[in-house]
Structures are given as C-alpha cells and as structure tokens.
Motif scaffolding. Structure first.
Motif, PDB file in Angstrom:
ATOM      1  N   SER A 143       0.843  -1.189   0.000  1.00  0.00           N
ATOM      2  CA  SER A 143       0.000   0.000   0.000  1.00  0.00           C
ATOM      3  C   SER A 143       0.879   1.239   0.000  1.00  0.00           C
ATOM      4  O   SER A 143       1.959   1.247   0.610  1.00  0.00           O
ATOM      5  N   PRO A 144       0.427   2.328  -0.651  1.00  0.00           N
ATOM      6  CA  PRO A 144       1.177   3.585  -0.563  1.00  0.00           C
ATOM      7  C   PRO A 144       1.371   4.055   0.873  1.00  0.00           C
ATOM      8  O   PRO A 144       2.364   4.708   1.194  1.00  0.00           O
ATOM      9  N   THR A 145       0.412   3.701   1.753  1.00  0.00           N
ATOM     10  CA  THR A 145       0.538   4.115   3.154  1.00  0.00           C
ATOM     11  C   THR A 145       1.723   3.460   3.849  1.00  0.00           C
ATOM     12  O   THR A 145       2.154   3.912   4.904  1.00  0.00           O
ATOM     13  N   GLY A 146       2.240   2.389   3.249  1.00  0.00           N
ATOM     14  CA  GLY A 146       3.382   1.702   3.838  1.00  0.00           C
ATOM     15  C   GLY A 146       4.715   2.314   3.475  1.00  0.00           C
ATOM     16  O   GLY A 146       5.750   1.939   4.037  1.00  0.00           O
ATOM     17  N   VAL A 147       4.710   3.268   2.520  1.00  0.00           N
ATOM     18  CA  VAL A 147       5.977   3.843   2.068  1.00  0.00           C
ATOM     19  C   VAL A 147       6.023   5.362   2.180  1.00  0.00           C
ATOM     20  O   VAL A 147       7.091   5.960   2.089  1.00  0.00           O
ATOM     21  N   ARG A 148       4.869   6.015   2.359  1.00  0.00           N
ATOM     22  CA  ARG A 148       4.873   7.466   2.524  1.00  0.00           C
ATOM     23  C   ARG A 148       3.650   7.882   3.339  1.00  0.00           C
ATOM     24  O   ARG A 148       2.777   7.070   3.623  1.00  0.00           O
ATOM     25  N   GLY A 149       3.600   9.161   3.713  1.00  0.00           N
ATOM     26  CA  GLY A 149       2.580   9.625   4.652  1.00  0.00           C
ATOM     27  C   GLY A 149       1.214   9.818   4.054  1.00  0.00           C
ATOM     28  O   GLY A 149       0.634  10.910   4.128  1.00  0.00           O
ATOM     29  N   GLU A 150       0.657   8.767   3.470  1.00  0.00           N
ATOM     30  CA  GLU A 150      -0.658   8.847   2.836  1.00  0.00           C
ATOM     31  C   GLU A 150      -1.794   8.543   3.806  1.00  0.00           C
ATOM     32  O   GLU A 150      -2.931   8.872   3.533  1.00  0.00           O
ATOM     33  N   GLY A 151      -1.485   7.905   4.929  1.00  0.00           N
ATOM     34  CA  GLY A 151      -2.560   7.409   5.791  1.00  0.00           C
ATOM     35  C   GLY A 151      -2.540   8.000   7.180  1.00  0.00           C
ATOM     36  O   GLY A 151      -2.489   7.265   8.169  1.00  0.00           O
ATOM     37  N   ALA A 152      -2.619   9.314   7.270  1.00  0.00           N
ATOM     38  CA  ALA A 152      -2.510   9.962   8.586  1.00  0.00           C
ATOM     39  C   ALA A 152      -3.599   9.522   9.553  1.00  0.00           C
ATOM     40  O   ALA A 152      -3.390   9.511  10.773  1.00  0.00           O
ATOM     41  N   ASP A 153      -4.755   9.161   9.037  1.00  0.00           N
ATOM     42  CA  ASP A 153      -5.860   8.735   9.901  1.00  0.00           C
ATOM     43  C   ASP A 153      -5.945   7.217  10.046  1.00  0.00           C
ATOM     44  O   ASP A 153      -6.878   6.714  10.668  1.00  0.00           O
ATOM     45  N   PHE A 154      -4.973   6.510   9.481  1.00  0.00           N
ATOM     46  CA  PHE A 154      -4.986   5.049   9.511  1.00  0.00           C
ATOM     47  C   PHE A 154      -3.668   4.546  10.100  1.00  0.00           C
ATOM     48  O   PHE A 154      -2.850   3.949   9.411  1.00  0.00           O
ATOM     49  N   THR A 155      -3.478   4.758  11.375  1.00  0.00           N
ATOM     50  CA  THR A 155      -2.210   4.436  12.027  1.00  0.00           C
ATOM     51  C   THR A 155      -1.902   2.951  11.961  1.00  0.00           C
ATOM     52  O   THR A 155      -0.796   2.551  11.577  1.00  0.00           O
ATOM     53  N   ALA A 156      -2.851   2.117  12.346  1.00  0.00           N
ATOM     54  CA  ALA A 156      -2.610   0.674  12.392  1.00  0.00           C
ATOM     55  C   ALA A 156      -2.394   0.112  10.990  1.00  0.00           C
ATOM     56  O   ALA A 156      -1.467  -0.678  10.765  1.00  0.00           O
ATOM     57  N   TYR A 157      -3.236   0.505  10.052  1.00  0.00           N
ATOM     58  CA  TYR A 157      -3.120   0.000   8.688  1.00  0.00           C
ATOM     59  C   TYR A 157      -1.785   0.416   8.074  1.00  0.00           C
ATOM     60  O   TYR A 157      -1.088  -0.403   7.470  1.00  0.00           O
ATOM     61  N   SER A 158      -1.426   1.683   8.224  1.00  0.00           N
ATOM     62  CA  SER A 158      -0.172   2.176   7.650  1.00  0.00           C
ATOM     63  C   SER A 158       1.026   1.447   8.241  1.00  0.00           C
ATOM     64  O   SER A 158       1.956   1.067   7.517  1.00  0.00           O
ATOM     65  N   ALA A 159       1.014   1.244   9.543  1.00  0.00           N
ATOM     66  CA  ALA A 159       2.113   0.538  10.199  1.00  0.00           C
ATOM     67  C   ALA A 159       2.188  -0.906   9.736  1.00  0.00           C
ATOM     68  O   ALA A 159       3.275  -1.450   9.499  1.00  0.00           O
ATOM     69  N   SER A 160       1.038  -1.540   9.570  1.00  0.00           N
ATOM     70  CA  SER A 160       1.030  -2.947   9.146  1.00  0.00           C
ATOM     71  C   SER A 160       1.587  -3.086   7.740  1.00  0.00           C
ATOM     72  O   SER A 160       2.322  -4.035   7.441  1.00  0.00           O
ATOM     73  N   LYS A 161       1.259  -2.150   6.862  1.00  0.00           N
ATOM     74  CA  LYS A 161       1.751  -2.223   5.488  1.00  0.00           C
ATOM     75  C   LYS A 161       3.234  -1.859   5.408  1.00  0.00           C
ATOM     76  O   LYS A 161       3.977  -2.448   4.602  1.00  0.00           O
ATOM     77  N   ALA A 162       3.685  -0.911   6.222  1.00  0.00           N
ATOM     78  CA  ALA A 162       5.117  -0.617   6.276  1.00  0.00           C
ATOM     79  C   ALA A 162       5.890  -1.845   6.734  1.00  0.00           C
ATOM     80  O   ALA A 162       6.961  -2.173   6.192  1.00  0.00           O
ATOM     81  N   GLY A 163       5.346  -2.551   7.720  1.00  0.00           N
ATOM     82  CA  GLY A 163       5.977  -3.789   8.176  1.00  0.00           C
ATOM     83  C   GLY A 163       5.991  -4.850   7.102  1.00  0.00           C
ATOM     84  O   GLY A 163       6.976  -5.584   6.940  1.00  0.00           O
TER      85      GLY A 163
END
Length: 252
Positions: A143-163
């Motif tokens: 997900s784009p949220t896993g590589v850049r600040g696209e998901g400011a309101d989705f902390t858990a999802y963004s962190a999971s995709k970055a992982g």
C-alpha cells in the motif's frame, strides 16, 4: 490469453473478493492451477464450484498459524505445492483505525495480527513448501501508506503495510539463493469493495481520483497484469522490489 503461467500452481490469499479474486481468476486464465484461499469458507467454496479442476478452495485464517499450516499441508499432500503465492489477504478497519492518540489498542492488534502477522505466517509456510521444491515467486499486496505519509488517519493499517514492505525485502534477501523471489505490488486507489467503503460518496472519490496523474482510478485488471509478470518466468531476476501500480501517484 497468453497462458504465461502454464504448468504453475499458485495460492492466492483473500481470494473470495476484491483484488485477490481477480488475480486468482486471471492466473487461472493464464494456465495456472490456483488455490483460492480465504477464511470465508462459504464464499470461497461457492466461488470455485464452477471453475473446473484447475481451481480449489483453501479455507485459511491467516492470523492463526495452525489454520495456515493445515491448509498448506493439505495442498502439498495433494500435489498442489505452490510455485507462486500471492499474499493479499488483509483488513482496513474503517471507522475504527485513527490517529495514534485516538487509536484503540484492540484495533491496532487486530490490524497487525491479520495484515502483518498473517503475512508472516503465510510466507513462513509457503517458503517451507518452496524450499522443498526448488523455489518460487511470492508476491505481496502492499500500500502507498506503507511507504509514505498517505494514511494519517490510519495508524494501524499504515504501520502494518510498512511492516509488510520490510518483511518482503528481508525474506527476498534471505532466500534469493534458494530460488525464492519476493516482490511487492503497490496499488493506489483501486476500484474494489474495500476502497469503496473508504470513499463513500462521489465527492470523496472525485477528490482522490483528482490526485492521480493519469486521471482515473485503478482497476483490479491493472494490478493483476503486474502480478502475472511477477508470477511468470519473465521476472526471473526480479526480487526484493516494489512495483507501484498507482497511475503515477508515486511520482508526486
């Protein structure tokens, strides 16, 4: 259809709907045998009922290691050891995921358990099967949220995709000499039931699409074409890479 995957066996998680379903069906058309894996036993069983001998259901809760192990053992025992695995199943808890100060711990845990731990467990047991058969291709849905600040309101999802992105790179490096390739596909705004839940109305959708340089939303067909390439021998020297399928959003 080109049948670029003739002779291959694939497993696709989250295959009862959305991108997973479309990718699994495309793999079938490209000549692969495909295990449609999903925790929704009724939906995935109904889906494969009329698809012929090249398709089978694999009921699997990716957040439960015993469930993953049992499903993989059954596939291997039946001669369905995968050459290709699409690690696609995941959740985004709209209306519950939030900025860090407002995020409930249980929402965090459930998201991480499914998206990150579930991806790890799937990879763990797929890798074991692939080591026994000489290798294969693993494809993660990022997900784009896993590589850049696209998901400011989705902390858990963004962190999971970055992982997930980090997990993919690590596994790629660890097993490259064993013939196992691991790559990540990063869809941006793609027309699926999950994403429709996010937009909710035409105004929100128009605003999101307006940020895409190509001027349109993505489709499951856009994503599946890249996955066919990564599943095929055409991508034999590609591993540890991330492939953006985002209409140019990553260029901004």
């Amino acid at each position: 259809m080109s049948e670029r995957l003739q002779g291959k066996t694939a497993i696709v998680t989250g295959a009862a709907s959305g991108i997973g379903k479309q990718v699994a069906l495309r793999f079938l058309r490209e000549g692969a045998r495909v295990a449609f894996a999903d925790r929704d036993a009724e939906a995935v069983t109904a889906l494969v009922a009329d698809l012929g001998e090249g398709a089978r259901a694999a009921v699997m809760d990716i957040s439960d290691e015993a469930s993953v192990a049992q499903a993989m053992e059954a596939l291997v025992a039946d001669g369905w050891s995968p050459d290709v695995a699409v690690v696609n199943a995941g959740v985004q808890l709209f209306g519950h995921d939030a900025k860090a100060a407002d995020l409930d711990l249980e929402v965090w845990r459930r998201t991480i358990d499914i998206n990150l731990t579930g991806s790890f467990l799937t990879i763990k047991h797929v890798v074991r099967a692939m080591l026994a058969t000489g290798g294969g291709s693993i494809i993660l849905t990022g997900s784009p949220t896993g590589v850049r600040g696209e998901g400011a309101d989705f902390t858990a999802y963004s962190a999971s995709k970055a992982g997930m992105h980090g997990l993919g790179r690590t596994v790629a490096a660890a097993y490259a000499r064993d013939g196992i390739r691991v790559n990540t596909v990063i869809p941006a705004y793609t027309e699926t039931p999950l994403v429709s839940t996010l937009t909710g109305d035409d105004e929100a959708r128009t605003a999101i699409v307006g940020r895409i340089p190509m001027g349109r939303a993505g489709s499951a067909e856009d994503v599946e074409g890249v996955m066919v390439y990564l599943a095929s021998d055409d991508s034999a020297f590609a591993t540890g890479a991330a492939f953006a399928v985002d209409g140019g959003m990553s260029t901004l």
